[in-house]
Scaffold this active site. Structure first.
Site, PDB file in Angstrom:
ATOM      1  N   GLY A  14       0.924  -1.316   0.053  1.00  0.00           N
ATOM      2  CA  GLY A  14       0.249   0.159  -0.043  1.00  0.00           C
ATOM      3  C   GLY A  14       0.700   1.079   0.112  1.00  0.00           C
ATOM      4  N   THR A  15       2.019   1.401  -0.959  1.00  0.00           N
ATOM      5  CA  THR A  15       2.754   2.738  -0.948  1.00  0.00           C
ATOM      6  C   THR A  15       1.949   3.330  -2.237  1.00  0.00           C
ATOM      7  OG1 THR A  15       4.612   2.116  -2.029  1.00  0.00           O
ATOM      8  CG2 THR A  15       4.920   1.030   0.326  1.00  0.00           C
ATOM      9  N   LYS A  67     -13.808 -16.456  -9.918  1.00  0.00           N
ATOM     10  CA  LYS A  67     -14.189 -14.884 -10.276  1.00  0.00           C
ATOM     11  C   LYS A  67     -15.312 -13.568 -10.605  1.00  0.00           C
ATOM     12  CE  LYS A  67     -11.115 -11.692 -13.561  1.00  0.00           C
ATOM     13  NZ  LYS A  67     -10.498 -11.462 -14.890  1.00  0.00           N
ATOM     14  N   MET A  92      -3.013  -6.931  -8.136  1.00  0.00           N
ATOM     15  CA  MET A  92      -2.412  -8.165  -8.892  1.00  0.00           C
ATOM     16  C   MET A  92      -3.916  -9.398  -9.311  1.00  0.00           C
ATOM     17  SD  MET A  92       0.477  -7.007  -8.446  1.00  0.00           S
ATOM     18  CE  MET A  92       1.127  -8.094  -9.699  1.00  0.00           C
ATOM     19  N   ARG A  93      -4.574  -8.134  -9.346  1.00  0.00           N
ATOM     20  CA  ARG A  93      -5.659  -9.089 -10.120  1.00  0.00           C
ATOM     21  C   ARG A  93      -6.253  -8.073 -12.143  1.00  0.00           C
ATOM     22  NH1 ARG A  93      -6.470 -14.053  -8.016  1.00  0.00           N
ATOM     23  NH2 ARG A  93      -6.311 -13.728  -6.455  1.00  0.00           N
ATOM     24  N   HIS A 111       1.780   1.295 -13.908  1.00  0.00           N
ATOM     25  CA  HIS A 111       2.369   0.187 -13.855  1.00  0.00           C
ATOM     26  C   HIS A 111       3.993   0.585 -13.951  1.00  0.00           C
ATOM     27  CE1 HIS A 111       3.173  -3.325 -15.841  1.00  0.00           C
ATOM     28  NE2 HIS A 111       3.940  -3.068 -16.775  1.00  0.00           N
ATOM     29  N   ASP A 147      -2.771  -3.705 -19.336  1.00  0.00           N
ATOM     30  CA  ASP A 147      -1.964  -2.581 -19.421  1.00  0.00           C
ATOM     31  C   ASP A 147      -1.945  -2.481 -20.596  1.00  0.00           C
ATOM     32  OD1 ASP A 147      -0.996  -3.312 -16.785  1.00  0.00           O
ATOM     33  OD2 ASP A 147       0.256  -4.778 -17.629  1.00  0.00           O
TER      34      ASP A 147
END
Length: 203
Positions: A14-15, A67, A92-93, A111, A147
């Site tokens: 969570g940065t 999902k 990360m999904r 990204h 992406d």
């Protein structure tokens, strides 16, 4: 004018979430975070949110039946907290067309490469393996691909001799922490116009 409410999705430390919270606190981003959602109960992003008195929710992917079930719960939670901009911060999904259409043109992602080069989950590894001299980070709108959405902002960093994935990641992350709040602020301030693949930034 409708208040801007962010929903931040994270999977890890969570940065980037912290950089967004800091930017809200200083007034750079004129919005509030309605909810932080993670897909992992151990994600440190949950602790950051709770310490800041922000609603924190874990929707554990491993406990969902599919999902589709997972994403339906995500969408329901985001709507419950009045979210009108979804911010992916190390989530990360890969999101399905159902999720993307639920918040069409209202999902941002960061990204750690200069897209369209080195998309996917292992950008730093791929950058080093290819031997490029420059990497960086990209903020983009999310579409149905990986992406592949229209690019809002990018910033570069040098790839140095002897770099490892960790040293390169640290250099890129420093840029991420300043670039992501800038992109969110531009969106909130109504300064982004999407024209096909082009994102026009109004002054």
């Amino acid at each position: 004018m409708t208040e801007s409410v962010l929903g931040v999705l994270a999977s890890g430390r969570g940065t980037n979430l912290q950089s967004i919270m800091n930017a809200i606190a200083t007034g750079q981003i004129k919005a509030k975070i309605g909810v932080v959602i993670t897909d992992k109960p151990e994600a440190k992003a949950l602790d950051r949110a709770r310490e800041a008195n922000i609603q924190a929710v874990c929707i554990d992917r491993t406990k969902c039946t599919s999902k589709e079930d997972f994403e339906q719960k995500l969408v329901a939670a985001l709507r419950e907290y009045g979210v009108n901009l979804v911010v992916l911060a190390g989530f990360m999904r890969l999101l399905s067309p159902y999720f993307v259409q639920s918040f069409k043109d209202r999902i941002l992602n960061i990204h750690p490469s200069l897209l369209p080069a080195f998309g996917g989950a292992h950008a730093h590894r791929d950058v080093l393996a290819y031997g490029v001299k420059v990497s960086g980070c990209t903020i983009h709108f999310v579409d149905e691909g990986m992406d592949s959405g229209p690019i809002i902002l990018q910033e570069s960093v040098p790839v140095l001799p002897g770099d490892t994935e960790d040293t390169l990641a640290a250099r890129v992350l420093e840029k991420e922490h300043s670039l992501y709040p800038r992109a969110i602020a531009l969106y909130i301030d109504g300064k982004l116009i999407v024209n096909g693949r082009q994102v026009i930034i109004q002054s």
